[in-house]
Design a protein around this motif. Structure first.
Motif, PDB file in Angstrom:
ATOM      1  N   UNK A 110       5.631  12.498   2.281  1.00 12.13           N
ATOM      2  CA  UNK A 110       5.439  12.492   3.736  1.00 12.13           C
ATOM      3  C   UNK A 110       3.953  12.600   4.084  1.00 12.13           C
ATOM      4  N   UNK A 111       3.243  13.470   3.376  1.00 15.64           N
ATOM      5  CA  UNK A 111       1.821  13.669   3.654  1.00 15.64           C
ATOM      6  C   UNK A 111       1.000  12.414   3.363  1.00 15.64           C
ATOM      7  N   UNK A 112       1.275  11.775   2.229  1.00 15.04           N
ATOM      8  CA  UNK A 112       0.464  10.606   1.862  1.00 15.04           C
ATOM      9  C   UNK A 112       0.761   9.403   2.745  1.00 15.04           C
ATOM     10  N   UNK A 113       2.027   9.235   3.178  1.00 15.69           N
ATOM     11  CA  UNK A 113       2.364   8.117   4.060  1.00 15.69           C
ATOM     12  C   UNK A 113       1.821   8.349   5.461  1.00 15.69           C
ATOM     13  N   UNK A 114       1.691   9.606   5.846  1.00 12.91           N
ATOM     14  CA  UNK A 114       1.225   9.947   7.189  1.00 12.91           C
ATOM     15  C   UNK A 114      -0.274   9.725   7.367  1.00 12.91           C
ATOM     16  N   UNK A 115      -1.006   9.562   6.253  1.00 13.64           N
ATOM     17  CA  UNK A 115      -2.437   9.286   6.350  1.00 13.64           C
ATOM     18  C   UNK A 115      -2.665   7.867   6.868  1.00 13.64           C
ATOM     19  N   UNK A 134      -3.655   4.009   7.365  1.00 12.02           N
ATOM     20  CA  UNK A 134      -3.820   2.849   6.488  1.00 12.02           C
ATOM     21  C   UNK A 134      -4.846   1.918   7.130  1.00 12.02           C
ATOM     22  N   UNK A 135      -5.721   1.361   6.319  1.00 17.04           N
ATOM     23  CA  UNK A 135      -6.722   0.419   6.814  1.00 17.04           C
ATOM     24  C   UNK A 135      -6.506  -0.923   6.114  1.00 17.04           C
ATOM     25  N   UNK A 136      -5.977  -1.886   6.871  1.00 19.53           N
ATOM     26  CA  UNK A 136      -5.621  -3.194   6.303  1.00 19.53           C
ATOM     27  C   UNK A 136      -6.191  -4.294   7.201  1.00 19.53           C
ATOM     28  N   UNK A 137      -7.055  -5.125   6.639  1.00 20.22           N
ATOM     29  CA  UNK A 137      -7.651  -6.267   7.361  1.00 20.22           C
ATOM     30  C   UNK A 137      -8.258  -5.828   8.692  1.00 20.22           C
ATOM     31  N   UNK A 138      -9.070  -4.820   8.633  1.00 22.82           N
ATOM     32  CA  UNK A 138      -9.791  -4.279   9.799  1.00 22.82           C
ATOM     33  C   UNK A 138      -8.883  -3.604  10.817  1.00 22.82           C
ATOM     34  N   UNK A 139      -7.605  -3.409  10.475  1.00 15.48           N
ATOM     35  CA  UNK A 139      -6.673  -2.710  11.368  1.00 15.48           C
ATOM     36  C   UNK A 139      -6.416  -1.298  10.833  1.00 15.48           C
ATOM     37  N   UNK A 140      -6.431  -0.328  11.727  1.00 15.83           N
ATOM     38  CA  UNK A 140      -5.984   1.018  11.383  1.00 15.83           C
ATOM     39  C   UNK A 140      -4.510   1.121  11.774  1.00 15.83           C
ATOM     40  N   UNK A 141      -3.686   1.474  10.813  1.00 16.26           N
ATOM     41  CA  UNK A 141      -2.245   1.542  11.043  1.00 16.26           C
ATOM     42  C   UNK A 141      -1.768   2.963  10.762  1.00 16.26           C
ATOM     43  N   UNK A 142      -1.093   3.555  11.731  1.00 18.60           N
ATOM     44  CA  UNK A 142      -0.552   4.907  11.583  1.00 18.60           C
ATOM     45  C   UNK A 142       0.970   4.825  11.597  1.00 18.60           C
ATOM     46  N   UNK A 143       1.566   5.218  10.501  1.00 21.96           N
ATOM     47  CA  UNK A 143       3.020   5.266  10.410  1.00 21.96           C
ATOM     48  C   UNK A 143       3.416   6.595   9.783  1.00 21.96           C
ATOM     49  N   UNK A 144       4.691   6.818   9.673  1.00 19.75           N
ATOM     50  CA  UNK A 144       5.206   8.002   8.986  1.00 19.75           C
ATOM     51  C   UNK A 144       6.476   7.586   8.252  1.00 19.75           C
ATOM     52  N   UNK A 145       7.134   8.553   7.652  1.00 22.53           N
ATOM     53  CA  UNK A 145       8.361   8.244   6.905  1.00 22.53           C
ATOM     54  C   UNK A 145       9.422   9.293   7.204  1.00 22.53           C
ATOM     55  N   UNK A 146      10.663   8.877   7.136  1.00 15.15           N
ATOM     56  CA  UNK A 146      11.804   9.792   7.215  1.00 15.15           C
ATOM     57  C   UNK A 146      12.521   9.743   5.877  1.00 15.15           C
ATOM     58  N   UNK A 147      12.819  10.916   5.320  1.00 18.71           N
ATOM     59  CA  UNK A 147      13.381  10.990   3.968  1.00 18.71           C
ATOM     60  C   UNK A 147      14.710  11.729   3.998  1.00 18.71           C
ATOM     61  N   UNK A 148      15.686  11.152   3.311  1.00 17.40           N
ATOM     62  CA  UNK A 148      16.957  11.826   3.089  1.00 17.40           C
ATOM     63  C   UNK A 148      17.135  12.058   1.597  1.00 17.40           C
ATOM     64  N   UNK A 149      17.677  13.212   1.219  1.00 20.70           N
ATOM     65  CA  UNK A 149      17.788  13.575  -0.195  1.00 20.70           C
ATOM     66  C   UNK A 149      19.237  13.935  -0.525  1.00 20.70           C
ATOM     67  N   UNK A 150      19.722  13.394  -1.640  1.00 23.01           N
ATOM     68  CA  UNK A 150      21.012  13.789  -2.204  1.00 23.01           C
ATOM     69  C   UNK A 150      20.781  14.180  -3.654  1.00 23.01           C
ATOM     70  N   UNK A 194       0.828  -1.207   0.000  1.00 24.25           N
ATOM     71  CA  UNK A 194       0.000   0.000   0.000  1.00 24.25           C
ATOM     72  C   UNK A 194       0.866   1.261   0.000  1.00 24.25           C
ATOM     73  N   UNK A 195       1.955   1.234   0.770  1.00 21.08           N
ATOM     74  CA  UNK A 195       2.889   2.370   0.786  1.00 21.08           C
ATOM     75  C   UNK A 195       3.492   2.574  -0.604  1.00 21.08           C
ATOM     76  N   UNK A 196       3.893   1.483  -1.240  1.00 20.72           N
ATOM     77  CA  UNK A 196       4.466   1.565  -2.587  1.00 20.72           C
ATOM     78  C   UNK A 196       3.484   2.194  -3.564  1.00 20.72           C
TER      79      UNK A 196
END
Length: 626
Positions: free
Chosen positions: A303-308, A310-326, A259-261
Motif C-alpha cells: 500500500x505504501x509503495x503504490x501510494x507514492x 508515479x512519474x510517467x511521460x512528464x505526468x505525475x500520477x497519484x493512485x492507491x490500492x485496495x487489498x483483500x487477503x485470504x 511500474x506498479x508491477x
C-alpha cells in the motif's frame, strides 16, 4: 564440421565416451600382442615399441579426462600410426600382419579425429606404404618372406584410400545429421520454452498470469503443509486507475501497470510470487509463519509503495490500492475459492474508503454464501424464464403525453422477495448470465411495444438497457434484428440505453455496433449522463439520439444557481445538436415547471409514473390517452 561449442552437451558426451572406449581398446590390443609374444618366446624388437605406445596412450587418456578432446584424439591416432608403421618396418614390411591394422586406423581416425587430423593420418600412411615399398623393392632390403612388387603396394594404397574416403564420407554424413538433429532439438526446446512463457506469463508486465499463479499457490500450499505455516493470498486492485486510461490514454495506463508491477515485486520477498490476473488486478502469494501479522506487514508495504507518486511521460500520477487477503488453509485450500474470498475482502477495503487492506472473515463468508445462493437462484430463475418485466413511462413535458416506456427487469426469488437490480445485475454480468437476460428482455420488450401500437398507441416506443458486456458481444446486432422481426416492430420504435462508460472503447467494436444499428434505424440513449467524461460533440459524432441526465446531477442543480446555468447551457447545446434530453428522477411538480421553462422536453420519475407491469401500464396508457 561445426565447432565443439556449437554441439549440445549430449553429443559431446557421446564423443568423449567413444574416444575413451577406443583408447582402452588400443591398450587391450597392445597388451594382447605383448602377451602373445611372451608366450611364444619370440624375442623381437616389438616389445619396446609396444610398451612405449602403451604409456603414450595413458597420456591421451589423461588429456581426455582434462576435457581436451582434440589433443587426446591426436595423441591416440599419431601413436597408433607410429606403432603400426614401426612394427611393419622392423618386421616383414608390407607383408607384415600389422598392415591389417592400417584400414582400421583410417576408420578410427575418421570417427574420432578432426578432418585435418584424418587427412594427415591418411597421407602419412600412404607415404609410408610408398616409402616402405620402394625400400623393399628398389633397395633390395633382405627379408625372409616372399618378394613383393609395386602391384602389392598399389593394392594396399587403393584399399586404404577407398576405405578411408568411404568411411570419412559416411562419418561426415552422420555428423551432419547428428548436428542437424541436435540443432532442431535445441530449437524445438527453445520454442517450447517460449510458448510456455507466453502461456503462463502476462505479456505486458512479464509477471506470472492466472494459470501460473494457481501452480505457484499449489507449490506454496504443499510446502506450508509440511512446515505448519500459512499461505497468504493478496488480491490487489488499483484505485482510480480507470481515469488514467480515460484521460491520459492506454499507453500511459500500460506504462503505469508495468511500474506498479515492478514496485510490488521490489517490496515482496524472493520466495513470494507476484502475478497479474487481468486489468489492474494483481495477486501476491506469500508463505508466512506468523499468520496475519506477517502477511499484513507485506500488504501495508505494498500500500505504501503504490501510494507514492508515479512519474510517467512528464505526468505525475497519484493512485492507491485496495487489498483483500485470504489465508490458507484457514479459509480454504482451493485456489479459485480462495481468490473469490480475497476478492470479496478487497471490496470491503473499497467500502472502507480505499487504500486499505482487509482480511476475509466470517461475516464476509456469510456474504459470500448469500452471493453464491443468489447466483444459483438467479440461474434457476433464468432457466424457468420467470424474471418479471416492468415498464416506466417517459413523458413529453410540453404535451404531457407518454412517448416511450423503459423496460426494467425485476426479480422476485420467492425467498427474499424482490431483489434490487443493483444486486442481481452485477451478479449476472460476473457469471455470464447477462446475455440470456438481455436477450429475453429485448424480445419481450419488442413484443409488448408491438401490442401497444396495435392497441392504438401508434407512436409509442420502448427503450431497453444494454450492459457493457452485451454491447461488446458480436451477437447483439443479430439479437436486436431477431427481436424486431419476431415482433414485426419498426427499428425506430426501439431505443437502446447504454452507460457512458461503454464509450471508452467507442473507436473499436462498440462504435461499429452503434453505427451499424443506427443505420437500421435503432436509436441510442446514454443513461446517467454526467457521471463520465464524454462530451456532447463526441456523442453527436457517434450518432447518439438521446441522453438521460443523472438524477443526482439534477438534484444538485435544484438549489444551485451555478449548476442551473450549466443545465441551461447543456440543454441549449443539446438542442443545437438535435440530441434529446430526458430528465430522470422527477419527484415534485416545482421541478417539472423548472424543466419546462428551461425547454427540457422529456422527463421520467416516480411522480410521472412508477415502474408498472404490462397490465398496469395498459390501464395507465388508457387514462393518459383519454
Amino acid at each position: 564440421m561445426k565447432d565443439e561449442s556449437e554441439l549440445s552437451s549430449s553429443v559431446l558426451a557421446g564423443r568423449y565416451k567413444r574416444l575413451q572406449q577406443f583408447i582402452w581398446l588400443a591398450q587391450f590390443v597392445i597388451m594382447m600382442v605383448i602377451a602373445s609374444n611372451y608366450v611364444a618366446g619370440v624375442d623381437v624388437l616389438e616389445t619396446p615399441i609396444l610398451l612405449a605406445a602403451f604409456v603414450i596412450n595413458f597420456v591421451s587418456l589423461t588429456c581426455l579426462y582434462l576435457k581436451k578432446f582434440t589433443l587426446s584424439s591426436a595423441i591416440l591416432l599419431v601413436n597408433c600410426a607410429f606403432v603400426l608403421t614401426a612394427l611393419m618396418s622392423v618386421n616383414n614390411g608390407l607383408r607384415d600382419s600389422a598392415v591389417i591394422g592400417l584400414p582400421g586406423l583410417v576408420v578410427f581416425a575418421a570417427i574420432v579425429g578432426s578432418s585435418r587430423l584424418f587427412y594427415c593420418i591418411l597421407l602419412y600412411l600412404v607415404c609410408f606404404v610408398i616409402g616402405l615399398g620402394y625400400y623393399d623393392i628398389e633397395m633390395g632390403y633382405p627379408r625372409n618372406i616372399a618378394p613383393i612388387n609395386w602391384s602389392v603396394v598399389a593394392d594396399i594404397i587403393v584399399i586404404l584410400l577407398v576405405i578411408g574416403f568411404a568411411i570419412k564420407q559416411l562419418v561426415n554424413e552422420l555428423k551432419k545429421q547428428t548436428n542437424r538433429l541436435t540443432y532442431e532439438s535445441q530449437q524445438a526446446s527453445k520454442s517450447h520454452k517460449e510458448i510456455e512463457l507466453i502461456a503462463h506469463h502476462d505479456a505486458l508486465t512479464g509477471l506470472p498470469n492466472r494459470y501460473l499463479a494457481e501452480d505457484r499457490f499449489q507449490q506454496s500450499l504443499a510446502h506450508v503443509t509440511r512446515s505448519g505455516e500459512v499461505v497468504g493470498l493478496l488480491f490487489i486492485d488499483l484505485d482510480h486507475f480507470k481515469p488514467v486510461n480515460d484521460n491520459l490514454g492506454h499507453d500511459i495506463g500500460d506504462a503505469l501497470l508495468k511500474e506498479v508491477a515492478q514496485r510490488i515485486s521490489d517490496v515482496v520477498r524472493k520466495r513470494d510470487s507476484v502475478c497479474r490476473i487481468g486489468g489492474d488486478e494483481f495477486v501476491v502469494i506469500i508463505e508466512a509463519n506468523n499468520h496475519q501479522s506477517a502477511v499484513g506487514d507485506i500488504a501495508n508495504k505494498i500500500l505504501e509503495t503504490v501510494n507514492l507518486p508515479f512519474y510517467i511521460s512528464s505526468h505525475r500520477i497519484d493512485i492507491s490500492a485496495s487489498i483483500g487477503v485470504a489465508l490458507s488453509p484457514n479459509d480454504g485450500e482451493d485456489f479459485h475459492d480462495l481468490t473469490k474470498k480475497a476478492d470479496l475482502a478487497m471490496y470491503k477495503s473499497k467500502a472502507l474508503g480505499r487504500n486499505a487492506c482487509s482480511f476475509f472473515d466470517e461475516e464476509l463468508n456469510q456474504e459470500l454464501a448469500l452471493k453464491s445462493k443468489l447466483i444459483e437462484q438467479l440461474r434457476e430463475t433464468i432457466f424457468k424464464k420467470s424474471l418479471n418485466l416492468n415498464f416506466q413511462p417517459v413523458i413529453d413535458l410540453k404535451r404531457d403525453k407518454v412517448v416511450a416506456n423503459e423496460a426494467l427487469v425485476r426479480w422476485n426469488n420467492g425467498v427474499e422477495l424482490w431483489i434490487s437490480p443493483e444486486v442481481f445485475i452485477p451478479l449476472a454480468e460476473d457469471n455470464g448470465m447477462i446475455y440470456e437476460i438481455g436477450k429475453r428482455v429485448l424480445k419481450e420488450a419488442c413484443l409488448q411495444c408491438a401490442v401497444w401500437r396495435k392497441s392504438g398507441y401508434g407512436n409509442l416506443s420502448v427503450s431497453v438497457n444494454i450492459s457493457n458486456h452485451q454491447l461488446r458481444d458480436n451477437q447483439l446486432e443479430t439479437i436486436v434484428l431477431e427481436s424486431l422481426t419476431q415482433a414485426n416492430l419498426p427499428p425506430e420504435a426501439l431505443t437502446l440505453e447504454i452507460k457512458e462508460s461503454a464509450l471508452i472503447s467507442k473507436y473499436n467494436q462498440v462504435e461499429r455496433q452503434i453505427k451499424s444499428m443506427r443505420k437500421l434505424g435503432v436509436k441510442f440513449c446514454i443513461d446517467d449522463y454526467g457521471l463520465g467524461h464524454s462530451n456532447l460533440v463526441e456523442l453527436y459524432e457517434l450518432g447518439i439520439d438521446q441522453i438521460k441526465l443523472d438524477r443526482q446531477l439534477l438534484k444538485d442543480m435544484e438549489d444551485n444557481r451555478y449548476q442551473q446555468k450549466l443545465l441551461d447551457g447543456l440543454l441549449a447545446f443539446a438542442a443545437h445538436l438535435s440530441i434529446e434530453v430526458i430528465a430522470k428522477g422527477i419527484e415534485n411538480d416545482e421541478f417539472i415547471e423548472t424543466l419546462r421553462k428551461k425547454s427540457c422536453s422529456f422527463g421520467q420519475g416516480f411522480l410521472l409514473g412508477e415502474p408498472m407491469s404490462p397490465s398496469e401500464l395498459d390501464i395507465y396508457l388508457e387514462r393518459a390517452y383519454q
